[in-house]
Write an enzyme that holds these catalytic residues in place. Structure first.
Site, PDB file in Angstrom:
ATOM      1  N   HIS B  46       0.854  -1.182   0.000  1.00 59.35           N
ATOM      2  CA  HIS B  46       0.000   0.000   0.000  1.00 59.35           C
ATOM      3  C   HIS B  46       0.898   1.242   0.000  1.00 59.35           C
ATOM      4  O   HIS B  46       2.057   1.182   0.427  1.00 59.35           O
ATOM      5  CB  HIS B  46      -0.897   0.006   1.239  1.00 59.35           C
ATOM      6  CG  HIS B  46      -2.083  -0.916   1.142  1.00 59.35           C
ATOM      7  ND1 HIS B  46      -3.095  -0.921   2.068  1.00 59.35           N
ATOM      8  CD2 HIS B  46      -2.402  -1.846   0.215  1.00 59.35           C
ATOM      9  CE1 HIS B  46      -4.002  -1.822   1.726  1.00 59.35           C
ATOM     10  NE2 HIS B  46      -3.605  -2.411   0.604  1.00 59.35           N
ATOM     11  N   GLU B  48       0.963   3.859   1.862  1.00 60.41           N
ATOM     12  CA  GLU B  48       1.489   4.242   3.179  1.00 60.41           C
ATOM     13  C   GLU B  48       2.699   3.394   3.558  1.00 60.41           C
ATOM     14  O   GLU B  48       3.688   3.900   4.105  1.00 60.41           O
ATOM     15  CB  GLU B  48       0.445   4.032   4.280  1.00 60.41           C
ATOM     16  CG  GLU B  48      -0.843   4.792   4.127  1.00 60.41           C
ATOM     17  CD  GLU B  48      -1.919   3.960   3.415  1.00 60.41           C
ATOM     18  OE1 GLU B  48      -1.632   3.378   2.342  1.00 60.41           O
ATOM     19  OE2 GLU B  48      -3.039   3.918   3.926  1.00 60.41           O
ATOM     20  N   CYS B  76      -5.943   1.447   6.203  1.00 61.20           N
ATOM     21  CA  CYS B  76      -6.508   0.161   6.610  1.00 61.20           C
ATOM     22  C   CYS B  76      -5.803  -0.307   7.894  1.00 61.20           C
ATOM     23  O   CYS B  76      -4.899   0.366   8.401  1.00 61.20           O
ATOM     24  CB  CYS B  76      -6.322  -0.871   5.494  1.00 61.20           C
ATOM     25  SG  CYS B  76      -4.613  -1.453   5.313  1.00 61.20           S
ATOM     26  N   CYS B  79      -1.963  -0.667   7.529  1.00 62.83           N
ATOM     27  CA  CYS B  79      -1.245   0.615   7.471  1.00 62.83           C
ATOM     28  C   CYS B  79      -1.342   1.367   8.789  1.00 62.83           C
ATOM     29  O   CYS B  79      -0.374   2.001   9.218  1.00 62.83           O
ATOM     30  CB  CYS B  79      -1.784   1.442   6.318  1.00 62.83           C
ATOM     31  SG  CYS B  79      -1.405   0.671   4.721  1.00 62.83           S
TER      32      CYS B  79
END
Lengths: 142, 142
Positions: B46, B48, B76, B79
């Site tokens: 992801h 992040e 999420c 993260c």
């Protein structure tokens, strides 16, 4: 779990919190990893994350629906999230982690409606040895 | 947030869900990243995670307590966990994510007693543009 415990011991020898993880596909070890955030200068480098990333790279895809994860400690929220993103089929873990675990503690992530994939989960596998490694590590640092 | 939105647009151009993230230290951009799990064969990739990992590698340490994270979508669980492990000071995010978010939805991770570090959190920053990018992306795939 034996290979995960070996990886946990290797983590301790590097001065890292002793947690180890292995991704298996059937009887085949796809990847094994030791917890290494300090060594790697990477706050995301928990054993589970490194094993999942290595397995996905090796298999050339971002989903591991035919794989299982073995890990010596109850996964945290970050790792539980990664397990769900990777579509891991089964998670076998050793010691419970009341302070940072996210499977049977805290957010209980796999039971959240926002969790898009729930693996089968089996806790307490080899927890005696996994827990002893952690206790010895923290006792030696006090 | 402008740089994070640019990274999100780059993700969309690669066929990835358009999310972008930037790690800042004061006024300095330490790292920027676009969501890339499919491209990288990495379920943890992801925006992040990639930005946090790149920032930590660049600064040569596993804690980013003097850094802030800007991201176009509500983080999420994975993260949010990484943000806490990295000790990020402030999180600024764009669109809310009722389906997979873990800050104001689902596990609300930063409010859990098992969360060891709670950043300051500011949502809804540039959410109009961040949300439009996501809607356009999914509309084009239907």
């Amino acid at each position: 779990m034996r290979a995960a415990l070996e990886a946990a011991r290797a983590a301790a020898e590097s001065g890292e919190v002793p947690v180890g993880a292995v991704v298996m596909r059937g009887e085949e070890v796809v990847a094994a990893a030791a917890n290494a955030p300090r060594t790697l200068h990477d706050p995301t480098a928990h054993a589970e994350m490194l094993a999942i990333r290595a397995a996905a790279a090796k298999l050339g895809r971002d989903r591991l629906e035919d794989c299982d994860l073995w890990v010596t400690l109850e996964p945290c929220a970050m790792c539980a999230g990664a397990i769900a993103h990777a579509r891991i089929a089964r998670v076998y873990y050793g010691a419970a982690d009341p302070k940072g675990g996210a499977v049977e503690h805290g957010p209980r992530f796999f039971s959240q409606p926002t969790c898009h994939h729930r693996p089968e989960v089996y806790g307490g596998i080899g927890e005696g040895e996994a827990g002893a490694l952690l206790r010895d590590f923290f006792a030696a640092r006090r």
